[in-house]
Design a protein around this motif. Structure first.
Motif, PDB file in Angstrom:
ATOM      1  N   ASN A 177       5.759  14.694 -36.625  1.00 53.95           N
ATOM      2  CA  ASN A 177       5.676  13.238 -36.770  1.00 53.95           C
ATOM      3  C   ASN A 177       6.604  12.478 -35.819  1.00 53.95           C
ATOM      4  O   ASN A 177       6.426  11.274 -35.601  1.00 53.95           O
ATOM      5  CB  ASN A 177       5.953  12.798 -38.222  1.00 53.95           C
ATOM      6  CG  ASN A 177       4.859  13.167 -39.202  1.00 53.95           C
ATOM      7  OD1 ASN A 177       5.121  13.445 -40.380  1.00 53.95           O
ATOM      8  ND2 ASN A 177       3.609  13.180 -38.752  1.00 53.95           N
ATOM      9  N   ILE A 183       1.768  17.264 -50.016  1.00 54.94           N
ATOM     10  CA  ILE A 183       1.602  16.717 -48.666  1.00 54.94           C
ATOM     11  C   ILE A 183       1.042  15.316 -48.861  1.00 54.94           C
ATOM     12  O   ILE A 183      -0.128  15.137 -49.219  1.00 54.94           O
ATOM     13  CB  ILE A 183       0.646  17.592 -47.819  1.00 54.94           C
ATOM     14  CG1 ILE A 183       1.177  19.034 -47.733  1.00 54.94           C
ATOM     15  CG2 ILE A 183       0.469  16.966 -46.427  1.00 54.94           C
ATOM     16  CD1 ILE A 183       0.227  20.017 -47.039  1.00 54.94           C
ATOM     17  N   MET A 184       1.907  14.335 -48.688  1.00 53.46           N
ATOM     18  CA  MET A 184       1.540  12.944 -48.993  1.00 53.46           C
ATOM     19  C   MET A 184       0.832  12.360 -47.771  1.00 53.46           C
ATOM     20  O   MET A 184       1.477  11.844 -46.862  1.00 53.46           O
ATOM     21  CB  MET A 184       2.811  12.143 -49.289  1.00 53.46           C
ATOM     22  CG  MET A 184       3.756  12.802 -50.302  1.00 53.46           C
ATOM     23  SD  MET A 184       5.175  11.766 -50.716  1.00 53.46           S
ATOM     24  CE  MET A 184       6.158  11.838 -49.223  1.00 53.46           C
ATOM     25  N   ARG A 191       4.936  10.292 -33.136  1.00 60.27           N
ATOM     26  CA  ARG A 191       4.227   9.028 -33.418  1.00 60.27           C
ATOM     27  C   ARG A 191       4.864   7.878 -32.638  1.00 60.27           C
ATOM     28  O   ARG A 191       5.987   7.997 -32.158  1.00 60.27           O
ATOM     29  CB  ARG A 191       4.272   8.745 -34.926  1.00 60.27           C
ATOM     30  CG  ARG A 191       3.446   9.745 -35.682  1.00 60.27           C
ATOM     31  CD  ARG A 191       3.153   9.264 -37.070  1.00 60.27           C
ATOM     32  NE  ARG A 191       2.314  10.268 -37.751  1.00 60.27           N
ATOM     33  CZ  ARG A 191       1.713  10.068 -38.899  1.00 60.27           C
ATOM     34  NH1 ARG A 191       1.853   8.919 -39.529  1.00 60.27           N
ATOM     35  NH2 ARG A 191       0.971  11.011 -39.443  1.00 60.27           N
ATOM     36  N   SER A 233      -0.637  21.725 -42.173  1.00 65.28           N
ATOM     37  CA  SER A 233       0.207  20.934 -41.270  1.00 65.28           C
ATOM     38  C   SER A 233       1.660  21.416 -41.253  1.00 65.28           C
ATOM     39  O   SER A 233       2.589  20.604 -41.325  1.00 65.28           O
ATOM     40  CB  SER A 233       0.133  19.441 -41.612  1.00 65.28           C
ATOM     41  OG  SER A 233      -1.198  18.989 -41.556  1.00 65.28           O
TER      42      SER A 233
HETATM   43  C1  IPE Z   1       1.490  15.840 -42.709  1.00 65.98           C
HETATM   44  O1  IPE Z   1       0.691  14.733 -42.457  1.00 65.98           O
HETATM   45  C2  IPE Z   1       2.936  15.430 -42.715  1.00 65.98           C
HETATM   46  C3  IPE Z   1       3.338  14.584 -43.828  1.00 65.98           C
HETATM   47  C4  IPE Z   1       2.609  14.244 -44.859  1.00 65.98           C
HETATM   48  C5  IPE Z   1       4.684  14.124 -43.755  1.00 65.98           C
HETATM   49  P1  IPE Z   1       0.141  14.420 -40.999  1.00 65.98           P
HETATM   50  O2  IPE Z   1      -0.723  13.223 -41.121  1.00 65.98           O
HETATM   51  O3  IPE Z   1       1.264  14.329 -40.042  1.00 65.98           O
HETATM   52  O4  IPE Z   1      -0.713  15.725 -40.690  1.00 65.98           O
HETATM   53  P2  IPE Z   1      -1.795  16.004 -39.552  1.00 65.98           P
HETATM   54  O5  IPE Z   1      -1.142  15.682 -38.259  1.00 65.98           O
HETATM   55  O6  IPE Z   1      -2.963  15.128 -39.814  1.00 65.98           O
HETATM   56  O7  IPE Z   1      -2.131  17.438 -39.701  1.00 65.98           O
END
Ligand code: IPE
Ligand code: IPE
Ligand code: MG
Length: 248
Positions: free
Chosen positions: A69, A19-20, A72, A197
């Motif tokens: 996402n 999870i980047m 956003r 997430s």
């Molecule tokens: C998780 O990161 C999704 C990716 C890395 C693509 P988010 O930044 O979207 O996660 P939350 O919303 O803080 O949980």
């Protein structure tokens, strides 16, 4: 760890999922726009793909864009999609040279048409590559993936291809986007948050979890090797006792 020569190959996870996270905060700390963080994050993707391939990881899954996402700001989504397209165009040659197959998890049909076209082209051209599979999770959500799998199975039940009684964990796994691939052994989350997430909810049931404060743009070769070394020191028991696992 300075280099990869001291790594015990038996202790390298065959599937790493990441999870980047933390690109935006990395940029904000530097008083730069969030997109600058995403840009720097692409260099981390390159470094991590290269290192994973070098140490013998067979499957690498990167969470690049979640179903959530899409909420956003439009400009950020647009910037991310443009970066994705540039990355794919630039990396095709390297993937071929390094025998890396590109695969995609998620609802890729939701991606902008130009990005989808490049993505599918790279997937097609690298389909024969065998050394490592690079899964990009794009417009991916674990719950969404499960619902799509359940729908596919429901249709097959209705068509009489199998009986609801025959449904098993193996059959469900075969209908997920990761069909045919092993579950992740190691799940890494950068950026300091301790949550999933909506990532690979089914597949990570027995993964080793590794959380680091390091934000994604600062996560490079050394940081990946550190995570892999930590993984190598863990004992995976899968419900058994420590003595059983040691073969005593
Ligand atoms: C998780 O990161 C999704 C990716 C890395 C693509 P988010 O930044 O979207 O996660 P939350 O919303 O803080 O949980
Ligand atoms: C992860 O970094 C990248 C994506 C989710 C696309 P973020 O953009 O979530 O960075 P933070 O969490 O806001 O720092
Ligand atoms: Mg985030």
């Amino acid at each position: 760890m300075e280099d990869t020569s001291e790594l015990d190959i038996r202790l390298v996870p065959s599937h790493i999922a990441i999870i980047m996270d933390g690109n935006g905060r990395w940029a904000e700390e530097r008083r730069r726009p969030r997109l600058a963080g995403h840009k720097a994050g692409v260099d981390s993707v390159r470094a991590v793909v290269e290192t994973a391939r070098e140490i013998g990881v067979r499957h690498l899954t990167l969470y690049a864009f979640s179903t959530e996402n899409w909420q956003r700001p439009k400009a950020e989504v647009k910037g991310l999609m443009a970066l994705l397209r540039t990355y794919l165009e630039a990396e095709l040659r390297t993937m071929l040279t390094n025998d890396i197959r590109l695969f995609c998890l998620g609802q890729r049909e939701r991606l902008p048409r130009d990005v989808l076209a490049v993505l599918e082209q790279v997937m097609r051209e690298t389909a024969h590559c065998r050394a490592m599979t690079l899964n990009l999770a794009l417009s991916y959500g674990g719950r969404n993936e499960m619902i799509r799998a359940i729908r596919k199975m429901a249709v097959k039940c209705k068509d009489g291809q199998f009986d609801p009684e025959d449904l098993s964990e193996e059959i469900l796994a075969e209908h997920l986007d990761t069909a045919g691939q092993p579950d992740p052994d190691l799940l890494i989350r950068t950026g300091g948050e301790h949550r999933l997430s909506n990532f690979l909810l089914w597949q990570v049931s027995y993964a080793e979890l590794y959380f680091t404060e390091t934000k994604w743009p600062d996560f490079r070769k050394q940081q990946l090797l550190e995570a892999v070394a930590t993984y190598g020191r863990r004992q995976r028991r899968f419900g058994k006792t420590g003595a059983q696992v040691r073969g005593e």
